[in-house]
Design an enzyme around this catalytic site. Structure first.
Site: not given
Length: 490
Positions: A90, A125, A193, A276, A278, A281
């Site tokens: 960015d 921008d 934005a 969860c 994962c 977890c």
């Protein structure tokens, strides 16, 4: 199709694609984890283990800090972060939106990104926030356009150049900006934005912003939804044609003790169980996670796992032709997301041009399903059905139907079609036995249209007692209307 972006599969406005960058090919849709060069909760080199193929970082932060700037210029961005895959940078526009100014020019930050080897370069921008006066949005858009035109001339390397689409919450400005940028041939198109809209759950307006921007761009251009990092809204954005997301949420939420899921966010302090499976977890209970010394890091890891699990599910849904079913499930997680779903289907006429003509079985998931592109497409093609002589319309076979010249099936939310097409997409749809008001409204309207298109035919409509709708009276004016119970007695 863009030479750097190849579309492999499609469903609604969503697509699975391949984005070619100087440091490798990225499969989209995907999420770019945000890497803060100063604070790294999880190291960039570990990101691949979660499913990350591309990262994003802020070149302005690197530019402003001498130690980071020196390493980046001498060894390159990838060496600085310790990641050998694609990295997007960015430009400092986020800082511009927060602080009102940045200490760098557009040309300076473009040149810096080019020198450090960014794979996707972003110009400086002007991120015009929502709800500003139209004149301000128009003036800032003109400034952004000048900077992007300069950037297009400035960057001549093999690195990809992004052309951010601005325009605040004015769809006409978004579409105008996108159309202008399309002619400048950028490689990636971020929608800028939009974070304030997501933070305030203004998903209906977000849908309009995305749709307007997409309408101005080439349908084959890769689109990045800047600042979108919560998985509960990924499916909605993908269905509109967004390909890239960036997420700092995994770290920001972890710092605040928040636990991300595809259906929303939990505060870890209020969780009795971890919903969860994962690696985090599966290893810890909610209580153990709360007491862990590295709680923030573990929570960040879970958040990343949850984020990329949703991306994989979205891709599979596109493959299966089930993306809109997933969107409808996800949008019932929050009333404001449901607003977004309803607004999505106001754009069905636009979406229909991208939606495959045949795909997986249509599932009716709720009133909004009656407005899906498949249903709209059917209504537009009713003139293809030529019906003469006597015709019976029923939901399922009835006694004596073979005495008629044509046997037609009525199925909400579509309407009436030849019975021999019942097993053909989309008429093989899975729908409730008792259609809701919206499904009946669409299907009865289409049936009336079919009758009007075939004035020489004599219709008999076998009506179910559950069909309580004002349009039944209109059907009765154009056809012999018989309720199924009465038909059985004849």
């Amino acid at each position: 199709m863009s030479a750097i972006f190849e579309i492999l599969d499609k469903d609604a406005g969503g697509r699975i694609g391949k984005l070619r960058t100087p440091h490798g090919v990225v499969e989209t849709p995907t999420v770019m984890p945000v890497i803060n060069p100063n604070i790294q909760l999880i190291s960039p080199k570990e990101m691949r283990s979660f499913g990350a193929e591309i990262l994003i970082t802020n070149s302005y932060i690197i530019y402003r800090k001498e130690e980071l700037r020196t390493v980046a210029l001498e060894k390159g961005l990838h060496e600085l972060l310790g990641f050998d895959g694609p990295i997007m940078t960015d430009s400092g526009s986020f800082q511009l939106s927060v602080y009102g100014s940045v200490e760098v020019t557009n040309e300076e930050i473009l040149g810096f990104q080019e020198k450090i080897g960014s794979d996707i370069i972003v110009p400086l921008d002007i991120p015009t926030p929502p709800d500003v006066h139209f004149r301000r949005a128009e003036e800032e858009l003109a400034t952004t356009a000048e900077r992007l035109e300069a950037a297009r001339k400035f960057i001549q390397s093999k690195q990809l150049l992004a052309g951010p689409v601005q325009g605040s919450t004015y769809p006409e400005l978004r579409e105008k900006a996108a159309s202008h940028l399309k002619d400048l041939n950028f490689e990636v198109y971020p929608l800028g934005a939009v974070v304030p809209l997501m933070e305030s759950y203004r998903y209906a307006e977000l849908v309009d912003v995305i749709a307007a921007s997409k309408k101005g761009l080439s349908p084959t251009s890769p689109v990045h939804l800047f600042g979108a990092g919560h998985p509960m809204m990924f499916a909605l954005a993908v269905a509109l044609g967004c390909d890239l997301f960036d997420s700092a949420a995994y770290a920001l939420y972890a710092k605040d003790g928040r636990y991300i899921t595809s259906n929303g966010t939990y505060h870890l302090e209020k969780l009795n169980y971890l919903p969860c499976s994962c690696p985090v977890c599966s290893r810890y209970t909610a209580e153990e996670l709360r007491k862990a010394k590295n709680k923030e890091e573990l929570l960040g890891r879970h958040n990343l796992y949850a984020t990329f699990a949703e991306i994989r599910l979205i891709k599979q849904s596109i493959k299966d032709g089930k993306l809109l079913e997933l969107v409808e499930q996800r949008c019932r997680a929050h009333p404001k997301l449901l607003d977004g779903l309803k607004r999505l289907y106001t754009h069905s006429a636009w979406l229909e041009q991208f939606d495959p003509a045949t795909k997986g079985t249509y599932f009716y998931c709720g009133p909004e399903s009656a407005s899906r592109p498949e249903v709209l497409r059917f209504g537009k093609r009713l003139e293809r059905f030529s019906i003469e002589g006597s015709a019976i319309i029923r939901t399922s076979p009835v006694k004596g139907e073979k005495d008629y010249d044509r046997i037609l099936t009525f199925k909400a939310p579509f309407g009436t079609f030849p019975a021999e097409m019942e097993e053909v997409y989309p008429f093989n749809a899975e729908v409730p036995k008792f259609p809701d008001y919206e499904a009946l409204s669409t299907s009865l309207s289409n049936t009336i249209k079919l009758m009007d298109l075939n004035p020489g035919a004599e219709f008999t409509f076998i009506c179910e007692k559950e069909f309580q709708h004002p349009l039944i009276e209109e059907i009765g004016k154009k056809a012999k209307l018989v309720y199924r119970e009465a038909w059985k007695k004849e």
